[in-house]
Motif scaffolding. Structure first.
Motif, mmCIF file in Angstrom:
data_model
loop_
_atom_site.group_PDB
_atom_site.id
_atom_site.type_symbol
_atom_site.label_atom_id
_atom_site.label_comp_id
_atom_site.label_asym_id
_atom_site.label_seq_id
_atom_site.Cartn_x
_atom_site.Cartn_y
_atom_site.Cartn_z
ATOM 1 N N THR A 42 -11.110 42.245 83.169
ATOM 2 C CA THR A 42 -11.219 42.245 84.628
ATOM 3 C C THR A 42 -12.472 41.557 85.147
ATOM 4 N N ALA A 43 -13.337 41.127 84.269
ATOM 5 C CA ALA A 43 -14.541 40.408 84.684
ATOM 6 C C ALA A 43 -15.346 41.129 85.764
ATOM 7 N N GLY A 44 -15.369 42.448 85.709
ATOM 8 C CA GLY A 44 -16.230 43.206 86.617
ATOM 9 C C GLY A 44 -15.679 43.469 88.002
ATOM 10 N N GLN A 45 -14.484 42.894 88.290
ATOM 11 C CA GLN A 45 -13.943 43.070 89.654
ATOM 12 C C GLN A 45 -13.590 44.513 89.975
ATOM 13 N N GLU A 46 -13.433 45.342 88.947
ATOM 14 C CA GLU A 46 -13.030 46.722 89.192
ATOM 15 C C GLU A 46 -14.039 47.463 90.063
ATOM 16 N N GLU A 47 -15.284 46.983 90.054
ATOM 17 C CA GLU A 47 -16.307 47.703 90.790
ATOM 18 C C GLU A 47 -16.158 47.635 92.294
ATOM 19 N N PHE A 48 -15.591 46.563 92.803
ATOM 20 C CA PHE A 48 -15.348 46.553 94.252
ATOM 21 C C PHE A 48 -13.864 46.469 94.561
ATOM 22 N N ASP A 49 -13.067 47.043 93.652
ATOM 23 C CA ASP A 49 -11.646 47.212 93.929
ATOM 24 C C ASP A 49 -10.955 45.894 94.235
ATOM 25 N N ALA A 50 -11.394 44.843 93.595
ATOM 26 C CA ALA A 50 -10.908 43.507 93.939
ATOM 27 C C ALA A 50 -10.038 42.905 92.846
ATOM 28 N N ILE A 51 -9.482 43.741 92.012
ATOM 29 C CA ILE A 51 -8.622 43.193 90.966
ATOM 30 C C ILE A 51 -7.391 42.559 91.609
ATOM 31 N N THR A 52 -7.183 41.322 91.264
ATOM 32 C CA THR A 52 -6.126 40.570 91.929
ATOM 33 C C THR A 52 -4.769 40.799 91.289
ATOM 34 N N LYS A 53 -3.743 40.466 92.040
ATOM 35 C CA LYS A 53 -2.380 40.590 91.539
ATOM 36 C C LYS A 53 -2.172 39.747 90.296
ATOM 37 N N SER A 54 -2.874 38.618 90.232
ATOM 38 C CA SER A 54 -2.683 37.729 89.083
ATOM 39 C C SER A 54 -3.159 38.382 87.788
ATOM 40 N N TYR A 55 -4.089 39.316 87.919
ATOM 41 C CA TYR A 55 -4.540 40.049 86.732
ATOM 42 C C TYR A 55 -3.383 40.865 86.142
ATOM 43 N N TYR A 56 -2.667 41.551 87.012
ATOM 44 C CA TYR A 56 -1.585 42.422 86.555
ATOM 45 C C TYR A 56 -0.281 41.683 86.268
ATOM 46 N N ARG A 57 -0.129 40.511 86.904
ATOM 47 C CA ARG A 57 1.169 39.824 86.853
ATOM 48 C C ARG A 57 1.691 39.634 85.427
ATOM 49 N N GLY A 58 2.891 40.118 85.209
ATOM 50 C CA GLY A 58 3.523 39.924 83.902
ATOM 51 C C GLY A 58 2.983 40.810 82.793
ATOM 52 N N ALA A 59 2.156 41.788 83.148
ATOM 53 C CA ALA A 59 1.619 42.675 82.106
ATOM 54 C C ALA A 59 2.761 43.440 81.440
ATOM 55 N N GLN A 60 2.698 43.524 80.110
ATOM 56 C CA GLN A 60 3.766 44.186 79.357
ATOM 57 C C GLN A 60 3.310 45.485 78.709
ATOM 58 N N ALA A 61 2.005 45.735 78.764
ATOM 59 C CA ALA A 61 1.451 46.977 78.225
ATOM 60 C C ALA A 61 0.066 47.157 78.841
ATOM 61 N N GLY A 62 -0.437 48.399 78.810
ATOM 62 C CA GLY A 62 -1.736 48.638 79.433
ATOM 63 C C GLY A 62 -2.524 49.743 78.753
ATOM 64 N N VAL A 63 -3.843 49.616 78.830
ATOM 65 C CA VAL A 63 -4.758 50.621 78.293
ATOM 66 C C VAL A 63 -5.535 51.215 79.472
ATOM 67 N N LEU A 64 -5.484 52.542 79.617
ATOM 68 C CA LEU A 64 -6.250 53.228 80.649
ATOM 69 C C LEU A 64 -7.475 53.825 79.964
ATOM 70 N N VAL A 65 -8.665 53.337 80.322
ATOM 71 C CA VAL A 65 -9.878 53.733 79.600
ATOM 72 C C VAL A 65 -10.829 54.531 80.482
ATOM 73 N N PHE A 66 -11.367 55.628 79.898
ATOM 74 C CA PHE A 66 -12.487 56.315 80.536
ATOM 75 C C PHE A 66 -13.559 56.531 79.487
ATOM 76 N N SER A 67 -14.740 56.939 79.956
ATOM 77 C CA SER A 67 -15.881 57.085 79.052
ATOM 78 C C SER A 67 -16.267 58.542 78.859
ATOM 79 N N THR A 68 -16.649 58.859 77.649
ATOM 80 C CA THR A 68 -17.129 60.187 77.263
ATOM 81 C C THR A 68 -18.311 60.652 78.125
#
Ligand code: GDP
Ligand code: MG
Length: 168
Positions: free
Chosen positions: A61-87
């Motif tokens: 995501t190149a850091g865009q997650e911090e200002f909620d700016a992840i673009t549609k092109s990032y998600y487009r055509g995604a076939q699987a996903g990892v949801l990550v959080f930190s300890t």
């Protein structure tokens, strides 16, 4: 010959270790002060699964997650996903539901996996193990604890997603 190519999106709050995980899995390295962007949209790695060559493309995501700016092109055509959080980041844990909604709003139902990273910092954990397990159970997701730093369980995450994708 590559028979299957899978676009995998890695989402979660900033600083949970997403870029590090991609670097670790695709390049085999870990650096402490890894830059925000990797300069390209994704890194890839080829693995064998059931005698087939599978190409995994891991999108950063190149850091865009911090200002909620992840673009549609990032998600487009995604076939699987990892949801990550930190300890060591309670907010990142509480944001997981939101990340799932974002992914599913863009691409619908795809294989997902829940990951608690930085397990090497378990002494400083800001959540109980049972809380993470309860979240995984409620979300009906396979759950892995990883340390990108110590290279713990990272391969398993992507092998699981590959299996889920291929056997869909
Ligand atoms: P991103 O914002 O989600 O892409 O997170 P980064 O990959 O940039 O990582 C943020 C910080 O956490 C960096 O200083 C990484 O070196 C560090 N980090 C990533 N994974 C781990 C891990 O498993 N353990 C520890 N101790 N630090 C990690
Ligand atoms: Mg990053």
């Amino acid at each position: 010959d590559i028979e299957v190519a899978i676009k995998v999106v890695i989402v979660g709050n900033g600083a949970v270790g997403k870029s590090s995980m991609i670097q670790r899995y695709c390049k085999g390295i870990f650096t402490k002060d890894y830059k925000k962007t990797i300069g390209v949209d994704f890194l890839e790695r080829q693995i064998e699964f059931n005698d087939e060559d599978v190409r995994l493309m891991l999108w950063d995501t190149a850091g865009q997650e911090e200002f909620d700016a992840i673009t549609k092109s990032y998600y487009r055509g995604a076939q699987a996903g990892v949801l990550v959080f930190s300890t060591v980041d309670r907010d990142s844990f509480e944001a997981i539901d939101k990340w799932r909604v974002k992914v599913e709003d863009e691409v619908g139902n795809i294989p997902l996996v829940l990951v608690q990273n930085k397990i090497d910092l378990v002494e400083q954990a800001v959540l109980e193990p049972e809380e993470a397990e309860a979240l995984a159970k409620r979300m009906k997701l396979r759950f892995y604890r990883t340390s990108v730093k110590e290279n713990l369980n990272v391969e398993d995450v992507f092998r699981y997603l590959t299996e889920r994708y291929i056997e869909r």
